[in-house]
Design a protein around this motif. Sequence first.
Motif, PDB file in Angstrom:
ATOM      1  N   ALA A 152       0.840  -1.195   0.000  1.00 25.82           N
ATOM      2  CA  ALA A 152       0.000   0.000   0.000  1.00 25.82           C
ATOM      3  C   ALA A 152       0.877   1.247   0.000  1.00 25.82           C
ATOM      4  O   ALA A 152       2.016   1.227   0.466  1.00 25.82           O
ATOM      5  CB  ALA A 152      -0.920  -0.010   1.206  1.00 25.82           C
ATOM      6  N   VAL A 157      -2.750   7.507  -0.863  1.00 25.41           N
ATOM      7  CA  VAL A 157      -3.803   7.997   0.034  1.00 25.41           C
ATOM      8  C   VAL A 157      -3.904   9.517  -0.049  1.00 25.41           C
ATOM      9  O   VAL A 157      -5.002  10.085  -0.055  1.00 25.41           O
ATOM     10  CB  VAL A 157      -3.519   7.580   1.495  1.00 25.41           C
ATOM     11  CG1 VAL A 157      -4.553   8.184   2.433  1.00 25.41           C
ATOM     12  CG2 VAL A 157      -3.529   6.073   1.641  1.00 25.41           C
ATOM     13  N   TYR A 166      -7.661   4.563  -7.399  1.00 23.45           N
ATOM     14  CA  TYR A 166      -7.003   3.319  -6.971  1.00 23.45           C
ATOM     15  C   TYR A 166      -7.092   2.262  -8.073  1.00 23.45           C
ATOM     16  O   TYR A 166      -6.105   1.559  -8.361  1.00 23.45           O
ATOM     17  CB  TYR A 166      -7.640   2.792  -5.683  1.00 23.45           C
ATOM     18  CG  TYR A 166      -7.276   3.596  -4.460  1.00 23.45           C
ATOM     19  CD1 TYR A 166      -6.196   3.237  -3.668  1.00 23.45           C
ATOM     20  CD2 TYR A 166      -8.016   4.726  -4.105  1.00 23.45           C
ATOM     21  CE1 TYR A 166      -5.861   3.978  -2.541  1.00 23.45           C
ATOM     22  CE2 TYR A 166      -7.685   5.474  -2.981  1.00 23.45           C
ATOM     23  CZ  TYR A 166      -6.601   5.107  -2.207  1.00 23.45           C
ATOM     24  OH  TYR A 166      -6.269   5.847  -1.092  1.00 23.45           O
ATOM     25  N   TRP A 185      -3.321  -5.393   1.635  1.00 27.97           N
ATOM     26  CA  TRP A 185      -4.248  -4.451   2.254  1.00 27.97           C
ATOM     27  C   TRP A 185      -3.816  -4.301   3.702  1.00 27.97           C
ATOM     28  O   TRP A 185      -4.122  -5.131   4.551  1.00 27.97           O
ATOM     29  CB  TRP A 185      -5.673  -4.989   2.151  1.00 27.97           C
ATOM     30  CG  TRP A 185      -6.732  -4.045   2.648  1.00 27.97           C
ATOM     31  CD1 TRP A 185      -6.574  -2.892   3.360  1.00 27.97           C
ATOM     32  CD2 TRP A 185      -8.152  -4.205   2.462  1.00 27.97           C
ATOM     33  NE1 TRP A 185      -7.791  -2.319   3.632  1.00 27.97           N
ATOM     34  CE2 TRP A 185      -8.774  -3.097   3.102  1.00 27.97           C
ATOM     35  CE3 TRP A 185      -8.938  -5.163   1.825  1.00 27.97           C
ATOM     36  CZ2 TRP A 185     -10.170  -2.945   3.117  1.00 27.97           C
ATOM     37  CZ3 TRP A 185     -10.315  -5.014   1.845  1.00 27.97           C
ATOM     38  CH2 TRP A 185     -10.930  -3.909   2.477  1.00 27.97           C
ATOM     39  N   LEU A 194      -2.207   5.094   6.435  1.00 26.58           N
ATOM     40  CA  LEU A 194      -2.991   4.413   5.400  1.00 26.58           C
ATOM     41  C   LEU A 194      -4.489   4.454   5.677  1.00 26.58           C
ATOM     42  O   LEU A 194      -5.262   3.778   4.991  1.00 26.58           O
ATOM     43  CB  LEU A 194      -2.520   2.960   5.262  1.00 26.58           C
ATOM     44  CG  LEU A 194      -1.078   2.780   4.771  1.00 26.58           C
ATOM     45  CD1 LEU A 194      -0.698   1.300   4.778  1.00 26.58           C
ATOM     46  CD2 LEU A 194      -0.895   3.366   3.375  1.00 26.58           C
ATOM     47  N   TYR A 197      -7.577   4.023   2.941  1.00 26.95           N
ATOM     48  CA  TYR A 197      -7.076   3.392   1.715  1.00 26.95           C
ATOM     49  C   TYR A 197      -8.240   2.795   0.930  1.00 26.95           C
ATOM     50  O   TYR A 197      -9.245   2.407   1.489  1.00 26.95           O
ATOM     51  CB  TYR A 197      -6.054   2.305   2.057  1.00 26.95           C
ATOM     52  CG  TYR A 197      -5.033   2.107   0.957  1.00 26.95           C
ATOM     53  CD1 TYR A 197      -4.033   3.046   0.751  1.00 26.95           C
ATOM     54  CD2 TYR A 197      -5.086   0.995   0.121  1.00 26.95           C
ATOM     55  CE1 TYR A 197      -3.103   2.880  -0.268  1.00 26.95           C
ATOM     56  CE2 TYR A 197      -4.158   0.821  -0.890  1.00 26.95           C
ATOM     57  CZ  TYR A 197      -3.172   1.764  -1.089  1.00 26.95           C
ATOM     58  OH  TYR A 197      -2.255   1.593  -2.102  1.00 26.95           O
TER      59      TYR A 197
END
Length: 382
Positions: A152, A157, A166, A185, A194, A197
């Motif tokens: 990630a 973000v 995304y 994730w 994050l 996200y």
Amino acid sequence: MKIILPDETGRKMDYHLIGTPVPRSVLPANPARIVYSAAHVVADPFTDNAPSGRATIDWKKTLEFRRYLVGMGLGIAEAMDTAQRGMGLDWPGALDLIRRTKAELPDAMVVNGAGTDHLDPKDARSVDHVLAAYLEQVEAIQKVGARVILMASRALVRVASSAEDYKRVYREVLSACDAPVVLHWLGKDFDPALAGYWGTDDFNEALETVLSIIEENVSKVDGIKISLLDKEKEIIMRRRLPKGVRMYTGDDFNYPELIAGDEQGYSHALLGIFDPIAPLAARGVKLLGEGDVKGFHDALDPTVPLARVIFQAPTQYYKTGVVFLAWLNGFQDHFVMLNGAQSMRSLQHFTEIFRLADGCGLLRNPDLAVHRMKSLLSVYGA
């Protein structure tokens, strides 16, 4: 064997060791579950590893530990957050680590973190800027001949305005991947930066976005690692994954249940806790493959209280407990970490880890562990 340890109030109490060191187990060539240990790195204590300095690594000890994991049949998730990626280990250091692990263990099962951490989130100008950063790391890792786990991005973000951003980024990055990758994730408990996200704080909305990314790019996705510390969310997603796409649990609180699975499926493993409990991870999954479900739970269930202490909030500091146990067990000669992270937990935290690790048989040389625990206590004046 006895040691005097302070309790949660600071009162000194006799503690008698009770554990028997776990014997070494080796997973078969085709284990019941795919198992990756997210491995830590060993800092060089004689160079500047202060929070403001660039991380320096003891490569000899770092690679020795990876050989130890592979020797039990475990795979390695390399240059991930357990290795303090983005929390002491920068992208040049991570790429050096990836190259060295590939050279040291060319045939091992290794996935390697590709992210955007060389782009400071505050400097990210657009989605295209983040996309270029992802592609730069993917290209560098594939040039080494290594497999990718797509991490990630804090920068994404910051600049993404919707779920569509995304989807676009992942679509284009996955199209550049030579082989199927593992998605990751990572929840805000592990990295507060994050939060939000996939374009939302709502799990159900985020789930639909991730599933649509996987379904659109299914030929490029080996699986997904979920690190949300919520078993129900993982199970919900696991049951909706397209055929052939694996779920890798990153739930360091509920891993035995998730790996064992239920009548509708199970999770493979990609876990930071499988660094300090590697011998029991290998033993448990080996027994599971032999049809001994009770033996699997007998091996792994007692480690859950230890994992919950190591990963207690603030969860991002769990690496401190991982390295503490590596030091107690003689995998490194010091308790110094990148970014000074050895200071991020209390003495009571360390003493509780010591007790729980002993109870699980995870102090492989109790005499050494006691000696080193006493040396730490002396630093605190105990």
